[in-house]
Design a protein around this motif. Structure first.
Motif, PDB file in Angstrom:
ATOM      1  N   GLY A  19       0.834  -1.198   0.000  1.00 30.18           N
ATOM      2  CA  GLY A  19       0.000   0.000   0.000  1.00 30.18           C
ATOM      3  C   GLY A  19       0.864   1.240   0.000  1.00 30.18           C
ATOM      4  O   GLY A  19       2.077   1.173   0.192  1.00 30.18           O
ATOM      5  N   MET A  20       0.222   2.373  -0.227  1.00 31.91           N
ATOM      6  CA  MET A  20       0.965   3.627  -0.281  1.00 31.91           C
ATOM      7  C   MET A  20       1.573   3.939   1.081  1.00 31.91           C
ATOM      8  O   MET A  20       1.107   3.441   2.103  1.00 31.91           O
ATOM      9  N   ALA A  21       2.565   4.786   1.066  1.00 30.20           N
ATOM     10  CA  ALA A  21       3.226   5.156   2.310  1.00 30.20           C
ATOM     11  C   ALA A  21       2.192   5.677   3.304  1.00 30.20           C
ATOM     12  O   ALA A  21       1.340   6.489   2.956  1.00 30.20           O
ATOM     13  N   GLY A  22       2.268   5.178   4.509  1.00 28.52           N
ATOM     14  CA  GLY A  22       1.399   5.682   5.563  1.00 28.52           C
ATOM     15  C   GLY A  22      -0.025   5.149   5.523  1.00 28.52           C
ATOM     16  O   GLY A  22      -0.865   5.577   6.313  1.00 28.52           O
ATOM     17  N   SER A  23      -0.296   4.198   4.632  1.00 24.77           N
ATOM     18  CA  SER A  23      -1.664   3.670   4.564  1.00 24.77           C
ATOM     19  C   SER A  23      -1.976   2.795   5.777  1.00 24.77           C
ATOM     20  O   SER A  23      -3.138   2.509   6.047  1.00 24.77           O
ATOM     21  N   GLY A  24      -0.949   2.385   6.479  1.00 25.44           N
ATOM     22  CA  GLY A  24      -1.175   1.625   7.712  1.00 25.44           C
ATOM     23  C   GLY A  24      -0.782   0.163   7.632  1.00 25.44           C
ATOM     24  O   GLY A  24      -1.235  -0.647   8.432  1.00 25.44           O
ATOM     25  N   LYS A  25       0.104  -0.171   6.674  1.00 24.15           N
ATOM     26  CA  LYS A  25       0.530  -1.560   6.526  1.00 24.15           C
ATOM     27  C   LYS A  25       1.128  -2.110   7.816  1.00 24.15           C
ATOM     28  O   LYS A  25       0.755  -3.181   8.274  1.00 24.15           O
ATOM     29  N   SER A  26       2.046  -1.346   8.373  1.00 25.41           N
ATOM     30  CA  SER A  26       2.766  -1.860   9.544  1.00 25.41           C
ATOM     31  C   SER A  26       1.865  -1.931  10.761  1.00 25.41           C
ATOM     32  O   SER A  26       1.985  -2.854  11.578  1.00 25.41           O
ATOM     33  N   ILE A 184     -10.896   2.844   9.275  1.00 27.23           N
ATOM     34  CA  ILE A 184     -12.338   3.126   9.267  1.00 27.23           C
ATOM     35  C   ILE A 184     -12.811   3.698  10.598  1.00 27.23           C
ATOM     36  O   ILE A 184     -13.938   4.156  10.700  1.00 27.23           O
ATOM     37  N   ASP A 185     -11.941   3.683  11.614  1.00 29.46           N
ATOM     38  CA  ASP A 185     -12.299   4.389  12.847  1.00 29.46           C
ATOM     39  C   ASP A 185     -12.327   5.896  12.613  1.00 29.46           C
ATOM     40  O   ASP A 185     -12.993   6.643  13.323  1.00 29.46           O
ATOM     41  N   VAL A 186     -11.611   6.365  11.605  1.00 27.84           N
ATOM     42  CA  VAL A 186     -11.559   7.798  11.302  1.00 27.84           C
ATOM     43  C   VAL A 186     -12.567   8.160  10.225  1.00 27.84           C
ATOM     44  O   VAL A 186     -13.224   9.197  10.291  1.00 27.84           O
ATOM     45  N   GLN A 187     -12.661   7.313   9.212  1.00 33.25           N
ATOM     46  CA  GLN A 187     -13.532   7.607   8.073  1.00 33.25           C
ATOM     47  C   GLN A 187     -14.233   6.319   7.670  1.00 33.25           C
ATOM     48  O   GLN A 187     -13.574   5.360   7.276  1.00 33.25           O
ATOM     49  N   ALA A 339      -0.874   0.914  19.415  1.00 31.92           N
ATOM     50  CA  ALA A 339      -1.363   2.183  19.947  1.00 31.92           C
ATOM     51  C   ALA A 339      -1.272   3.194  18.823  1.00 31.92           C
ATOM     52  O   ALA A 339      -0.208   3.397  18.256  1.00 31.92           O
ATOM     53  N   VAL A 340      -2.393   3.794  18.489  1.00 32.15           N
ATOM     54  CA  VAL A 340      -2.416   4.659  17.320  1.00 32.15           C
ATOM     55  C   VAL A 340      -2.873   6.048  17.704  1.00 32.15           C
ATOM     56  O   VAL A 340      -3.877   6.220  18.377  1.00 32.15           O
ATOM     57  N   ALA A 341      -2.097   6.998  17.316  1.00 35.75           N
ATOM     58  CA  ALA A 341      -2.536   8.377  17.509  1.00 35.75           C
ATOM     59  C   ALA A 341      -2.664   8.988  16.135  1.00 35.75           C
ATOM     60  O   ALA A 341      -1.683   9.376  15.516  1.00 35.75           O
TER      61      ALA A 341
HETATM   62  N1  GTP Z   1      -6.874   6.088  13.102  1.00 35.21           N
HETATM   63  C1  GTP Z   1      -6.154   5.146  12.553  1.00 35.21           C
HETATM   64  N2  GTP Z   1      -4.849   5.370  12.308  1.00 35.21           N
HETATM   65  C2  GTP Z   1      -4.122   4.382  11.744  1.00 35.21           C
HETATM   66  C3  GTP Z   1      -4.694   3.140  11.400  1.00 35.21           C
HETATM   67  N3  GTP Z   1      -3.734   2.367  10.844  1.00 35.21           N
HETATM   68  C4  GTP Z   1      -2.601   3.102  10.835  1.00 35.21           C
HETATM   69  N4  GTP Z   1      -2.819   4.310  11.377  1.00 35.21           N
HETATM   70  C5  GTP Z   1      -1.842   5.407  11.517  1.00 35.21           C
HETATM   71  O1  GTP Z   1      -1.342   5.733  10.211  1.00 35.21           O
HETATM   72  C6  GTP Z   1       0.050   6.061  10.268  1.00 35.21           C
HETATM   73  C7  GTP Z   1       0.851   5.193   9.325  1.00 35.21           C
HETATM   74  O2  GTP Z   1       0.803   3.867   9.787  1.00 35.21           O
HETATM   75  P1  GTP Z   1       1.904   2.775   9.429  1.00 35.21           P
HETATM   76  O3  GTP Z   1       1.410   1.473   9.935  1.00 35.21           O
HETATM   77  O4  GTP Z   1       3.260   3.192   9.821  1.00 35.21           O
HETATM   78  O5  GTP Z   1       1.782   2.811   7.855  1.00 35.21           O
HETATM   79  P2  GTP Z   1       2.716   2.081   6.790  1.00 35.21           P
HETATM   80  O6  GTP Z   1       1.869   1.854   5.592  1.00 35.21           O
HETATM   81  O7  GTP Z   1       3.394   0.907   7.360  1.00 35.21           O
HETATM   82  O8  GTP Z   1       3.745   3.234   6.529  1.00 35.21           O
HETATM   83  P3  GTP Z   1       5.148   3.132   5.779  1.00 35.21           P
HETATM   84  O9  GTP Z   1       5.755   1.831   6.125  1.00 35.21           O
HETATM   85  O10 GTP Z   1       5.925   4.319   6.239  1.00 35.21           O
HETATM   86  O11 GTP Z   1       4.749   3.266   4.369  1.00 35.21           O
HETATM   87  C8  GTP Z   1       0.455   5.907  11.727  1.00 35.21           C
HETATM   88  O12 GTP Z   1       0.400   7.170  12.335  1.00 35.21           O
HETATM   89  C9  GTP Z   1      -0.607   4.969  12.294  1.00 35.21           C
HETATM   90  O13 GTP Z   1      -0.761   5.174  13.670  1.00 35.21           O
HETATM   91  C10 GTP Z   1      -6.093   2.949  11.673  1.00 35.21           C
HETATM   92  O14 GTP Z   1      -6.697   1.915  11.420  1.00 35.21           O
HETATM   93  N5  GTP Z   1      -6.755   3.991  12.233  1.00 35.21           N
END
Ligand code: GTP
Ligand code: GDP
Ligand code: MG
Ligand code: MG
Lengths: 364, 280
Positions: A19-26, A184-187, A339-341
């Motif tokens: 997924g795109m950067a920051g989409s929440g993969k990790s 989906i907790d946000v949107q 823990a997600v902020a």
């Molecule tokens: N509210 C909310 N925030 C989320 C969720 N999943 C991820 N985040 C937030 O989104 C941001 C990116 O999450 P990552 O898991 O690091 O995303 P990633 O795709 O692994 O990012 P990269 O590896 O840098 O590409 C972080 O600030 C997370 O806390 C979710 O389901 N809900």
């Protein structure tokens, strides 16, 4: 249903989180780990992001145990992007070892979950990413989980580009694709889903979009018809990596893509096994050759000694990470939970440093 | 108001070498071609940078000083550039109206969609009276397999859909292709036909593949310009095409280099049409 006739691939389902950067993969990776422990799912975790700052989950196999990203940057004097691709290349040359480990342990797990580098192109467009995906798919039921940042897909034009890219990945990797609408907790995902179910609703949204970047051409409209066809072969699930909502559906989708794999790619593989084997091996060989060239090019003497940035051979790390206990503690909040902020609509993170400042610090 | 070509595409597609090759060609032809580096993570740059975003911010700095990862660092840098766009405006104002500027752009798709820095930059540059087109670099390796070809075309579209600019797709590194593969591809000139030559056993996706091919044909998205850094004629071919898109010819006719060696009698337009006979 022809289900009875479909030969099933034994062993676990492999899910590549892309997924795109920051989409929440990790974060999703972390969430799956947590939920698996809670519900007694037998999962195996692999981290392929060499640049991950911290992996809160101790993955069974972690690229960072094998390749030192910062070391790669230093030794080959590469920038951040080049270093990701090179790290992945170095790791891919050892992926045979990973496959050996997986083959040995197929009976122990039902799911193999793989986190990929934040930079999506590093995996989908590199020879090493393809090599890894092809190696996995040649023996295991493999699917792609395309993680979508739902809050960032509110604009129809952005949503469209995201789906076009997902369709590109479907063609690039030729594996069943599940779109996981995250955050989906946000949107809530309903808007996106309604666009997927009804292209007229999508056209209306396109026309009404008044964000500054929006511009709509006939190409957008034609494209939405193509996407309509894409959505027919695309499975989807709404999840929140932050709260765990939707994860039970997530497992069901992985099971469904196993079936799709068996009906399409798996069947293809069986139908022309010999032929495929050869082509696959050629592909692997070709990609390997490209990797060797890439790796060799880094070294002016083009000697291929074990690259110094490789800190260790690939290894399985069961002692550090025993399979999750079948009956995990039921505590509402275990310290393991992600823990997600997440700030809704985070403002651009532009800090106003004066030009002089930056110039001074970057003129090295 | 200078002319500009935004060079986009995934990392390793050949954007940087492409810019270098066109700059060299400009030197030889005494056509004024400049390159602006917009990739804050760029490493070794083989061309003369007339303007370089790294003068004001680099990903390495953002990572080291602000503790960003590579992605966060890139986004930070691009937003920084956007917030200081007057720096870029000032630089662009210094160019002559008949100059051609190549923008060596970062490839990450997020910058075109989720964090739409690139569409915003384009909107600004259009306000500053530059005539732009976008060139998407697609590695010709993708011609080897139909599904890879579609993947490449779609990846480019996902970015180009966000940019309100005329576009062309440059098929890079054609020297790595068997000549007949390339020729056959250009000859066919239709995605639909191209895909029919391939074996589509996977019926589940057959319909999808067909509609994509139709779309590519209907919108002339299969107008690929072959390019290789090892081919002397490549730069002029690409420029002919880009010049049409930016209407460079109309504006600055006198500057068009005539008498290109060995091609005297060939009107660039005819050559162009022969090459792109499938373009509307
Ligand atoms: N509210 C909310 N925030 C989320 C969720 N999943 C991820 N985040 C937030 O989104 C941001 C990116 O999450 P990552 O898991 O690091 O995303 P990633 O795709 O692994 O990012 P990269 O590896 O840098 O590409 C972080 O600030 C997370 O806390 C979710 O389901 N809900
Ligand atoms: N054979 C061949 N290699 C090329 C060509 N263009 C670029 N390359 C190689 O592809 C790699 C990536 O090129 P680069 O321009 O840095 O790509 P960028 O990341 O898109 O800027 C480099 O190793 C180049 O030498 C070409 O036309 N032919
Ligand atoms: Mg990550
Ligand atoms: Mg470059």
């Amino acid at each position: 249903m022809a289900e009875g006739e479909v030969e099933r691939t034994p062993g676990p389902v492999v899910a590549l989180l892309i997924g795109m950067a920051g989409s929440g993969k990790s974060t999703l990776f972390h969430r799956i780990h947590y939920e698996a422990a809670q519900t007694g799912k037998r999962c195996y975790f692999i981290n392929l992001d060499p640049a991950a700052l911290e992996v809160p989950v101790e993955a069974n196999i972690d690229i960072r145990d094998t390749v030192d990203y910062k070391g790669v940057m230093r030794e080959y004097s590469l920038g951040p992007n080049g270093a990701i691709v090179t790290s992945l290349n170095l790791f891919a040359t050892q992926f045979g070892d990973v496959m050996d480990i997986l083959d040995e342990r197929t009976k122990e797990f039902d799911y193999i979950i793989i986190d990929t580098p934040g930079q999506i192109e590093a995996f989908t467009w590199s020879a090493s990413g393809q090599l890894i995906a092809e190696s996995l798919a040649s023996t295991l039921a493999t699917c792609v989980v395309y993680v979508v940042d739902t809050p960032r897909s509110r604009s129809p034009a952005t949503f469209m580009s995201n789906m076009v890219y997902a369709c590109s990945i479907l063609h690039k990797l030729r594996l069943p694709l599940v779109a996981a609408f995250n955050k989906i907790d946000v949107q809530p995902p309903e808007t996106c889903f309604s666009w997927m179910d009804d292209f007229e609703a999508f056209h209306v949204a396109l026309d009404e979009d008044d964000s500054s970047e929006a511009y709509v051409t006939s190409l957008h409209r034609s494209m939405s018809l193509v996407l309509d066809e894409f959505y027919r072969v695309l499975d989807r699930v709404a999840v929140s990596a932050a709260t765990g909502e939707g994860i039970d559906n997530f497992w069901a989708k992985l099971d469904a893509s196993r079936l799709l794999y068996d009906e399409t790619y798996g069947a293809e593989i069986r139908r022309k096994k010999a032929d495929y084997r050869k082509r696959h091996d050629d592909n692997v060989e070709e990609n390997m050759a490209r990797l060797r060239v890439d790796v060799a090019e880094l070294d002016p003497d083009s000697q291929p000694p074990p690259p110094p940035a490789m800190v260790a051979p690939v290894s399985n790390t069961p002692p550090r990470q025993p399979p999750p206990p079948p009956a995990a503690t039921k505590g509402a909040k275990s310290p393991d939970e992600p823990a997600v902020a997440y700030v809704r609509d985070a403002p651009p993170r532009v800090r106003t440093r004066s030009k002089q400042d930056t110039r001074a610090s970057s003129s090295s | 108001m200078p002319f500009g070509v935004l060079v986009i595409g995934p990392a390793g597609a050949g954007k940087t070498r492409f810019c270098a090759a066109l700059q060299t060609y400009g030197d030889v032809q005494s056509r004024s071609i400049h390159v602006i580096n917009l990739d804050p993570a760029a490493e070794d740059i083989p061309y003369r940078t007339d303007v370089d975003v790294r003068e004001i911010v680099t990903v390495d700095d953002a990572m080291a000083e602000l503790k960003f990862g590579p992605n966060g660092g890139l986004v930070y840098c691009m937003e920084y550039l956007l917030a200081h766009s007057e720096w870029l405006e000032e630089k662009l104002l210094a160019f002559a109206p008949e100059d051609t500027i190549l923008f060596d752009c970062p490839g990450q798709l997020e910058l075109y969609t989720h964090v739409p820095v690139m569409p915003r930059l384009v909107a600004l540059m259009q306000r500053w009276d530059t005539r732009l087109c976008v060139a998407y670099m697609m590695d010709s390796v993708s011609l080897g397999e139909p599904s890879k070809f579609i993947a490449g075309a779609l990846a480019g579209l996902s970015a180009m859909l966000q940019l309100p600019l005329p576009r062309l797709t440059v098929l890079s590194k054609t020297d790595l292709l068997a000549p007949d593969v390339l020729e056959e591809f250009l000859e066919i000139g239709s995605a639909t036909t191209f895909l029919q030559t391939c074996d589509n056993r996977n019926t589940k996706f057959l319909k999808l593949t067909t509609v994509i091919a139709n779309l590519l044909d209907d919108h002339s998205l299969l107008s690929y310009v072959p390019f290789s850094i090892h081919d002397e004629d490549s730069p002029s071919h690409v420029l002919t095409y880009a010049d049409q898109l930016t209407q460079y010819t109309d504006e600055a006719e006198v500057r068009i280099p005539r008498d290109i060696e060995g091609e005297e009698e060939e009107d660039p337009d005819t050559a162009f049409k022969a090459l792109m006979h499938h373009h509307r």
